[in-house]
Design a protein around this motif. Sequence first.
Motif, PDB file in Angstrom:
ATOM      1  N   ARG A  84       0.812  -1.226   0.000  1.00 55.29           N
ATOM      2  CA  ARG A  84       0.000   0.000   0.000  1.00 55.29           C
ATOM      3  C   ARG A  84       0.843   1.273   0.000  1.00 55.29           C
ATOM      4  O   ARG A  84       0.318   2.365   0.074  1.00 55.29           O
ATOM      5  CB  ARG A  84      -0.933   0.026   1.211  1.00 55.29           C
ATOM      6  N   GLY A  85       2.170   1.138  -0.037  1.00 54.47           N
ATOM      7  CA  GLY A  85       3.022   2.319  -0.047  1.00 54.47           C
ATOM      8  C   GLY A  85       3.160   2.998   1.298  1.00 54.47           C
ATOM      9  O   GLY A  85       3.508   4.184   1.361  1.00 54.47           O
ATOM     10  N   LEU A  86       2.931   2.296   2.385  1.00 55.95           N
ATOM     11  CA  LEU A  86       3.011   2.885   3.721  1.00 55.95           C
ATOM     12  C   LEU A  86       4.460   3.173   4.091  1.00 55.95           C
ATOM     13  O   LEU A  86       5.364   2.391   3.801  1.00 55.95           O
ATOM     14  CB  LEU A  86       2.399   1.935   4.757  1.00 55.95           C
ATOM     15  N   THR A  87       4.662   4.296   4.776  1.00 58.39           N
ATOM     16  CA  THR A  87       5.980   4.649   5.290  1.00 58.39           C
ATOM     17  C   THR A  87       6.038   4.565   6.808  1.00 58.39           C
ATOM     18  O   THR A  87       7.132   4.606   7.383  1.00 58.39           O
ATOM     19  CB  THR A  87       6.366   6.064   4.846  1.00 58.39           C
ATOM     20  N   THR A  88       4.881   4.465   7.453  1.00 59.97           N
ATOM     21  CA  THR A  88       4.825   4.330   8.909  1.00 59.97           C
ATOM     22  C   THR A  88       3.834   3.237   9.277  1.00 59.97           C
ATOM     23  O   THR A  88       2.970   2.851   8.473  1.00 59.97           O
ATOM     24  CB  THR A  88       4.385   5.654   9.571  1.00 59.97           C
ATOM     25  N   ILE A 106       8.161   0.983   5.275  1.00 58.83           N
ATOM     26  CA  ILE A 106       8.288   1.281   6.707  1.00 58.83           C
ATOM     27  C   ILE A 106       9.747   1.095   7.115  1.00 58.83           C
ATOM     28  O   ILE A 106      10.362   0.062   6.819  1.00 58.83           O
ATOM     29  CB  ILE A 106       7.363   0.368   7.528  1.00 58.83           C
ATOM     30  N   SER A 107      10.297   2.087   7.830  1.00 63.43           N
ATOM     31  CA  SER A 107      11.711   2.042   8.214  1.00 63.43           C
ATOM     32  C   SER A 107      11.919   1.896   9.716  1.00 63.43           C
ATOM     33  O   SER A 107      12.999   1.466  10.133  1.00 63.43           O
ATOM     34  CB  SER A 107      12.434   3.303   7.718  1.00 63.43           C
ATOM     35  N   ARG A 153      14.966  -0.859   9.539  1.00 65.03           N
ATOM     36  CA  ARG A 153      16.339  -0.890  10.032  1.00 65.03           C
ATOM     37  C   ARG A 153      16.454  -0.564  11.513  1.00 65.03           C
ATOM     38  O   ARG A 153      17.535  -0.706  12.094  1.00 65.03           O
ATOM     39  CB  ARG A 153      17.207   0.086   9.239  1.00 65.03           C
ATOM     40  N   SER A 154      15.357  -0.112  12.140  1.00 61.94           N
ATOM     41  CA  SER A 154      15.424   0.292  13.546  1.00 61.94           C
ATOM     42  C   SER A 154      14.221  -0.249  14.306  1.00 61.94           C
ATOM     43  O   SER A 154      13.068  -0.030  13.904  1.00 61.94           O
ATOM     44  CB  SER A 154      15.466   1.823  13.642  1.00 61.94           C
ATOM     45  N   LEU A 155      14.506  -0.968  15.412  1.00 60.70           N
ATOM     46  CA  LEU A 155      13.476  -1.449  16.329  1.00 60.70           C
ATOM     47  C   LEU A 155      13.789  -0.884  17.709  1.00 60.70           C
ATOM     48  O   LEU A 155      14.858  -1.160  18.270  1.00 60.70           O
ATOM     49  CB  LEU A 155      13.475  -2.984  16.387  1.00 60.70           C
ATOM     50  N   SER A 156      12.869  -0.084  18.243  1.00 62.07           N
ATOM     51  CA  SER A 156      13.105   0.472  19.577  1.00 62.07           C
ATOM     52  C   SER A 156      13.062  -0.641  20.619  1.00 62.07           C
ATOM     53  O   SER A 156      12.508  -1.725  20.382  1.00 62.07           O
ATOM     54  CB  SER A 156      12.064   1.547  19.896  1.00 62.07           C
ATOM     55  N   GLY A 157      13.635  -0.377  21.777  1.00 61.74           N
ATOM     56  CA  GLY A 157      13.779  -1.405  22.796  1.00 61.74           C
ATOM     57  C   GLY A 157      12.486  -2.064  23.204  1.00 61.74           C
ATOM     58  O   GLY A 157      12.443  -3.275  23.471  1.00 61.74           O
ATOM     59  N   GLY A 158      11.389  -1.306  23.248  1.00 62.69           N
ATOM     60  CA  GLY A 158      10.103  -1.871  23.654  1.00 62.69           C
ATOM     61  C   GLY A 158       9.133  -2.088  22.524  1.00 62.69           C
ATOM     62  O   GLY A 158       7.938  -2.294  22.756  1.00 62.69           O
ATOM     63  N   LEU A 200      10.405 -10.914   8.958  1.00 63.93           N
ATOM     64  CA  LEU A 200      11.164  -9.678   8.725  1.00 63.93           C
ATOM     65  C   LEU A 200      12.114  -9.827   7.536  1.00 63.93           C
ATOM     66  O   LEU A 200      13.119  -9.118   7.454  1.00 63.93           O
ATOM     67  CB  LEU A 200      11.963  -9.312   9.982  1.00 63.93           C
ATOM     68  N   ALA A 201      11.814 -10.700   6.608  1.00 67.13           N
ATOM     69  CA  ALA A 201      12.686 -10.948   5.459  1.00 67.13           C
ATOM     70  C   ALA A 201      12.794  -9.711   4.574  1.00 67.13           C
ATOM     71  O   ALA A 201      11.860  -8.922   4.454  1.00 67.13           O
ATOM     72  CB  ALA A 201      12.150 -12.126   4.644  1.00 67.13           C
ATOM     73  N   GLY A 202      13.958  -9.557   3.938  1.00 66.14           N
ATOM     74  CA  GLY A 202      14.136  -8.495   2.955  1.00 66.14           C
ATOM     75  C   GLY A 202      14.133  -7.104   3.541  1.00 66.14           C
ATOM     76  O   GLY A 202      13.584  -6.182   2.926  1.00 66.14           O
ATOM     77  N   ASN A 203      14.753  -6.906   4.699  1.00 63.42           N
ATOM     78  CA  ASN A 203      14.855  -5.583   5.302  1.00 63.42           C
ATOM     79  C   ASN A 203      16.328  -5.201   5.460  1.00 63.42           C
ATOM     80  O   ASN A 203      17.196  -5.754   4.772  1.00 63.42           O
ATOM     81  CB  ASN A 203      14.120  -5.559   6.649  1.00 63.42           C
ATOM     82  N   GLN A 204      16.614  -4.289   6.383  1.00 60.31           N
ATOM     83  CA  GLN A 204      17.972  -3.780   6.581  1.00 60.31           C
ATOM     84  C   GLN A 204      18.380  -3.916   8.045  1.00 60.31           C
ATOM     85  O   GLN A 204      18.890  -2.988   8.658  1.00 60.31           O
ATOM     86  CB  GLN A 204      18.062  -2.315   6.130  1.00 60.31           C
ATOM     87  N   LEU A 205      18.153  -5.091   8.599  1.00 59.99           N
ATOM     88  CA  LEU A 205      18.416  -5.308  10.019  1.00 59.99           C
ATOM     89  C   LEU A 205      19.897  -5.435  10.342  1.00 59.99           C
ATOM     90  O   LEU A 205      20.259  -5.587  11.512  1.00 59.99           O
ATOM     91  CB  LEU A 205      17.676  -6.564  10.497  1.00 59.99           C
ATOM     92  N   HIS A 206      20.767  -5.392   9.341  1.00 61.58           N
ATOM     93  CA  HIS A 206      22.199  -5.371   9.635  1.00 61.58           C
ATOM     94  C   HIS A 206      22.628  -4.037  10.238  1.00 61.58           C
ATOM     95  O   HIS A 206      23.696  -3.931  10.831  1.00 61.58           O
ATOM     96  CB  HIS A 206      22.997  -5.644   8.359  1.00 61.58           C
ATOM     97  N   GLN A 207      21.793  -3.013  10.089  1.00 56.91           N
ATOM     98  CA  GLN A 207      22.083  -1.719  10.692  1.00 56.91           C
ATOM     99  C   GLN A 207      21.602  -1.704  12.146  1.00 56.91           C
ATOM    100  O   GLN A 207      20.483  -2.120  12.432  1.00 56.91           O
ATOM    101  CB  GLN A 207      21.407  -0.596   9.898  1.00 56.91           C
ATOM    102  N   ASP A 208      22.462  -1.207  13.019  1.00 55.91           N
ATOM    103  CA  ASP A 208      22.129  -1.062  14.447  1.00 55.91           C
ATOM    104  C   ASP A 208      21.633  -2.385  15.033  1.00 55.91           C
ATOM    105  O   ASP A 208      20.617  -2.439  15.729  1.00 55.91           O
ATOM    106  CB  ASP A 208      21.072   0.042  14.606  1.00 55.91           C
TER     107      ASP A 208
END
Length: 669
Positions: free
Chosen positions: A45-49, A68-69, A93-98, A111-119
């Motif tokens: 759907r083109g969501l960014t959040t 979604i980033s 690429r970013s998941l907050s602690g909670g 979570l396939a095909g994302n950028q979880l190598h960052q942070d």
Amino acid sequence: MGFLQVRLLFWVLLPVFVRAWPRQKETPKLLPCWKTWISVSCRGRGLTTFPQGLSYEIKRIDLSHNAISNLTDHDTSALEQLEQLDLSYNHLRSLSGGALGHLAHLRSLILAGNQLHQDHFSNGNAFLSLVSLAALDVSANGLDNQMVASYLHHLPALEWLDLSENHLTCLANGIFQGVPRLRELHLRRNSLVEIEEGALSQLRALEVLDLSMNSLHCITGFGLAQLRVLNLSYNALESFDGAGEEASCHLHVLDLSHNQLNALPLLPRRNRLRYLNLSHNAITTGANKSQNVTPQNVSQSFAKLMDLNLSSNRLGSFPVALLHGLASLRTLSLARNCLSDIAVELPTNHSSPGPIADRAWQKQTSLSVRMLDLQGNSISHLPPHFFDLLPDLEVMDLGLNRIQLCQARNSSKGECLHAKTEDCTAFHCLPQLRHLSLRGNNLGLVHGCLFHRTPLASLDLSENQGLVLPSYALEGLEASLQELSLRGNRMKTASLNFPCLVSLSILDMSGNDLSAIPPSLLCSPLEKLDIHGNQLERIEEAAAKQLRRSLRALSVAGNPFSCCERKWLQILGTSVLDLGETLCYYLNGEESFTTQISGEQAGQLCPRNAYKVYLAVTAFLVCTVGLLCASVRWFLKRAKTCMLLCLGSLRNKVEPAPSPSKEADSTIL
């Protein structure tokens, strides 16, 4: 500056100011998400959040293929009942602690095909609260060894894990310490070159392991007694040795295809292996004394093996000795090897032939194989006792070889000969054989008695250009043959004749040069007939009516059908599968034209129709000329009458009346 000049300057500068004036960016209109009371799908759907305002009763959310980033605590705080979350193929690429701390019931996280190598350090902390997670997919995230360890630190309930398409090079000891209940692990398409000793030993519940498409060179020491499926295809393995294991092995499926093995692998003696794929390796003889691979060890390792695939290797002989102890083997593939003349050596005590000695030898050496694939070799003939090795053989593929067929009929007495010959092959007296392929063997004349007392259900004789099939060639198959393929033989109608095959239901005669359907074929109750790519100009009306009784599927495209002889199409039209691709031809003078055989134009310019058109045009012209002549005749007659009347009236007007004086004089006289 005059008023007109100022006005002109205003209109010139106005577009410049309009383009330079800051505009508020228009927000693209997003498609609405699909929702039910327990699930939400916002896929693509083109969501960014992360979407807001979702009900706390939601159990499944699909947000895959968006942009979604980030994932924050606020996004998931109200989703306490969530069980499945799919965020694959975003820019995450970013998941907050909670961010995942509120999801106490989460069972599946994709979570396939994302950028979880960052942070990855802080992102890994977000996973610590997922004590109920059972399935995790973090494939295609650019993760290396250290990053993977940070994400798997504490997932005590995890049973399914996908780490495919990452940057793993080594499985270190302890990397899976945080996932002790893992049952299925996928590591496909990484860069693994080493598995440290004990790296997988902590996974005591592991049943499925996929290590395909890596760079492993050697497997020594198995150590996974509970494993049921192991995929090591597309590696660089040169050896596989698990014979030193004393514990019982539960492995059922082992895929070692597309490697560099030169001998059969060795497994623990007590194993349950059923399916072994060794295709596309470099195995030459199967045995290898340097690796302790002997027929005795093979028999012990594969005692319960049912399916063995040795296709696309370098075997130069039929491995009778290696296969001798495989009592459970049912399917064997030796396709695309280097087999030429298959040699079957008799035991030393089999010096004198005889039925008793033959039965003893057969009992000692026979295999339980039911399906045998030998296609793509260079076999010219099978030895006399070859089929004695395979008393239970049901399916055999000898396609793409150089098989020489025997002449099994006695020319003087007309009887079938069952003698064993060395330089050719016959298929008689094989009561268990049901399916046989002789595709692409450059066969010529098929002699009689070739299949005597062999009740084949299907026979493939395709791709044998120049094949001649007289009626006696299929003797013995009249009651049993159900499927026959003669595709791509370029056979003429004269070189094809059938006996009365009363069970034949599927026939493929495509890619030949048939000009008519053989009349002997009409005895069979055909349900599926393929005759595309021949030289048929028509199908005889009698043949079409006979075929219509049982035919359900007919393929006829690629024939030079005549547009003027389409009676068969009216009879068989409902069973034609490729009617839209079938063309017909008609001649217009010296030129030839094609059109779709089911189109409206087909048949309009045929000779009969043209003659009818000619008669109609001629009749029309004759009638037109006749009416024109009658009209002209009536017009001329009418014109003549009018002219006479006009002349009479003019004559009365011009002639003078007699004078009274003259009439008087005449009376006096």
